[in-house]
Design an enzyme around this catalytic site. Structure first.
Site, PDB file in Angstrom:
ATOM      1  N   TYR A 130     -10.330   1.271  11.106  1.00  9.30           N
ATOM      2  CA  TYR A 130     -11.595   1.569  10.408  1.00  9.30           C
ATOM      3  C   TYR A 130     -11.956   0.526   9.362  1.00  9.30           C
ATOM      4  O   TYR A 130     -12.959   0.638   8.706  1.00  9.30           O
ATOM      5  CB  TYR A 130     -11.560   2.969   9.771  1.00  9.30           C
ATOM      6  CG  TYR A 130     -10.321   3.275   8.944  1.00  9.30           C
ATOM      7  CD1 TYR A 130     -10.163   2.762   7.669  1.00  9.30           C
ATOM      8  CD2 TYR A 130      -9.309   4.073   9.460  1.00  9.30           C
ATOM      9  CE1 TYR A 130      -9.033   3.036   6.927  1.00  9.30           C
ATOM     10  CE2 TYR A 130      -8.167   4.354   8.725  1.00  9.30           C
ATOM     11  CZ  TYR A 130      -8.034   3.827   7.451  1.00  9.30           C
ATOM     12  OH  TYR A 130      -6.908   4.094   6.722  1.00  9.30           O
ATOM     13  N   PHE A 154       0.882  -1.166   0.000  1.00 15.85           N
ATOM     14  CA  PHE A 154       0.000   0.000   0.000  1.00 15.85           C
ATOM     15  C   PHE A 154       0.923   1.221   0.000  1.00 15.85           C
ATOM     16  O   PHE A 154       1.865   1.285   0.774  1.00 15.85           O
ATOM     17  CB  PHE A 154      -0.861  -0.032   1.267  1.00 15.85           C
ATOM     18  CG  PHE A 154      -1.912   1.038   1.344  1.00 15.85           C
ATOM     19  CD1 PHE A 154      -3.167   0.827   0.822  1.00 15.85           C
ATOM     20  CD2 PHE A 154      -1.646   2.246   1.959  1.00 15.85           C
ATOM     21  CE1 PHE A 154      -4.147   1.803   0.902  1.00 15.85           C
ATOM     22  CE2 PHE A 154      -2.620   3.236   2.049  1.00 15.85           C
ATOM     23  CZ  PHE A 154      -3.875   3.014   1.519  1.00 15.85           C
TER      24      PHE A 154
HETATM   25  C1  LIG Z   1      -5.567   1.163   4.815  1.00 15.89           C
HETATM   26  C2  LIG Z   1      -4.081   1.075   4.886  1.00 15.89           C
HETATM   27  C3  LIG Z   1      -3.311   2.126   5.377  1.00 15.89           C
HETATM   28  C4  LIG Z   1      -3.984   3.400   5.774  1.00 15.89           C
HETATM   29  O1  LIG Z   1      -3.128   4.341   6.316  1.00 15.89           O
HETATM   30  P1  LIG Z   1      -3.748   5.667   6.939  1.00 15.89           P
HETATM   31  O2  LIG Z   1      -2.606   6.358   7.540  1.00 15.89           O
HETATM   32  O3  LIG Z   1      -4.815   5.245   7.897  1.00 15.89           O
HETATM   33  O4  LIG Z   1      -4.402   6.437   5.830  1.00 15.89           O
HETATM   34  C5  LIG Z   1      -1.942   1.947   5.473  1.00 15.89           C
HETATM   35  N1  LIG Z   1      -1.362   0.787   5.088  1.00 15.89           N
HETATM   36  C6  LIG Z   1      -2.082  -0.235   4.599  1.00 15.89           C
HETATM   37  C7  LIG Z   1      -1.410  -1.498   4.197  1.00 15.89           C
HETATM   38  C8  LIG Z   1      -3.452  -0.118   4.463  1.00 15.89           C
HETATM   39  O5  LIG Z   1      -4.167  -1.122   3.967  1.00 15.89           O
END
Ligand SMILES: *Cc1c(COP(=O)(O)O)cnc(C)c1O
Length: 397
Positions: free
Chosen positions: A223, A129
């Site tokens: 979330y 991600f």
């Molecule tokens: C959803 C997700 C995030 C989200 O990061 P935020 O700081 O909450 O926006 C980060 N890493 C992965 C692997 C995710 O799936």
């Protein structure tokens, strides 16, 4: 197989499902099949009243007294301890607050500072991600490490005597592939490296076993499968054995041993509290606390069993309903390598998902060509899986 047969099977599976009644713990829109709980989990039935009480009474009436009397100050550790059993952590190691991105930064720089001297590399999941990769690049630059992308499916071979820190995702957000946390953690340790796991797509969907597998640090968001609500705070796990040496790159006053002594010098708090930074976001944190009531009496192993049954059944229905060659599953068929989602590759995926949503089946699209269907066992049933696959078949039909 025909529709009546699969529909009868779905009804049978729902009737036998020991977790089916958990759906009553959520408020879901009428007539919609919701398969996007891996992006934003559903609303817990008790959350609106709990949040109203926080706003009207705790804030509106008690005001400043609530930091103590409504236990606002201790919420990050208290709620961390409620998440802990879901990820296999004993109490005192998980703190809630900030976003996953911010916690990744704390964990990666903290891990680099814990690593044995002389090691030069930080390894990161090449298919991660994006935020994890961006943060890792900055953390590596700050700590003087070389950032090296690795294929998570075959990462262990890259763990060498130069490796300081490894960052991997437990489940790949796009393909839904589950990586072997026990084996990869053991391999990192055998090379003398520390490992940080991102649990965003596994916590709340399958057993993680952080303590049992001696993971060093972990982060995750609340979330998705934990249903904390939009923007609910993330968490960070620092294994007990590392806590005394954990040196946060964001040593805010909330992580101080004596925050109200207001001293000019920083002395870190004992335990997990030293991962705290500034004043916690109380409204969303207490919405999360209420959302976690949905887990009362729920065993994560039972959730995992239902998740696998749901994704198996969905794949079976897709094979029956969608004309041959129109979609290709990119999620591994093997249970040991599958998270709690099914990703299907198809042409015009963006348009296909928009059409599904207009027909009441909500999943999501990930560029360039993936349809993602998240299966949240607390509130998704087998009839939902059948309807989603049938609707997809009609779009191609
Ligand atoms: C959803 C997700 C995030 C989200 O990061 P935020 O700081 O909450 O926006 C980060 N890493 C992965 C692997 C995710 O799936």
């Amino acid at each position: 197989m025909s529709e009546p047969i699969l529909q009868a099977r779905a009804a049978q599976l729902d009737a036998e499902d020991g977790l089916a009644k958990l759906r009553e713990r959520f408020t879901l829109p009428e007539g919609v099949v919701y398969l996007d709980g891996n992006s934003l989990g559903a609303l817990g039935a008790g959350v609106p009243d709990a949040v109203a009480d926080v706003v009207r009474r705790q804030w509106g009436e008690l005001l400043i007294r609530s930091w103590d009397e409504s236990r606002w100050w201790t919420a990050p550790e208290r709620i961390g301890d409620r998440i802990a059993p879901l990820i296999g952590a004993a109490p005192g190691q998980v703190t809630v607050g900030d976003s996953t991105s911010v916690n990744l930064f704390k964990a990666l720089v903290g891990a680099a500072r814990l690593a044995a001297p002389g090691r030069t590399r930080m390894l990161v999941d090449a298919t991660t991600f994006p935020t994890d990769g961006y943060i890792a690049a900055s953390a590596a630059r700050m700590t003087g490490l070389e950032l090296v992308p690795v294929d998570p499916a075959d990462a262990a071979g890259a763990f060498t005597a130069d490796t300081a820190v490894v960052l991997l995702n437990h489940v790949d957000y796009r393909t839904g592939r589950l990586h072997d946390l026990p084996a990869l953690t053991a391999a990192a340790h055998a090379a003398g490296a520390l490992i940080v796991w991102d649990l965003c797509h596994s916590a709340g969907a399958l057993p993680v076993g952080l303590d049992a597998h001696e993971v060093d640090l972990a982060v995750g968001c609340t979330y998705k499968y934990l249903n904390g609500g939009p923007g609910s705070p993330a968490y960070i796990y620092v294994a007990q054995r590392h806590q005394d040496a954990f040196d946060s790159p964001l040593p805010g006053w909330n992580g101080h041993a004596e925050p109200f002594a207001m001293t000019p010098d920083y002395t870190p708090a004992q335990g997990a509290a030293r991962t705290r930074v500034g004043t916690p976001d109380i409204l969303s944190m207490l919405a999360l606390e209420s959302a976690l009531d949905a887990w009362e009496g729920v065993e994560i192993e039972a959730v995992r069993a239902k998740s696998l049954a749901l994704t198996d059944f969905f794949l079976e229905c897709v094979a029956a309903y969608v004309p041959q060659g129109k979609v290709e599953a990119v999620t591994p068929a093997e249970h040991g390598r599958r998270g709690s989602q099914v990703s299907l590759r198809t042409d015009n995926a963006r348009e296909v998902m928009a059409e599904l949503i207009s027909r009441g089946v909500v999943g999501d699209f990930r560029a360039p060509d993936v349809l993602r269907f998240g299966f949240t066992p607390l509130y998704v049933g087998f009839a939902d899986a059948e309807r989603a696959a049938r609707t997809l078949g009609h779009i191609f039909g």
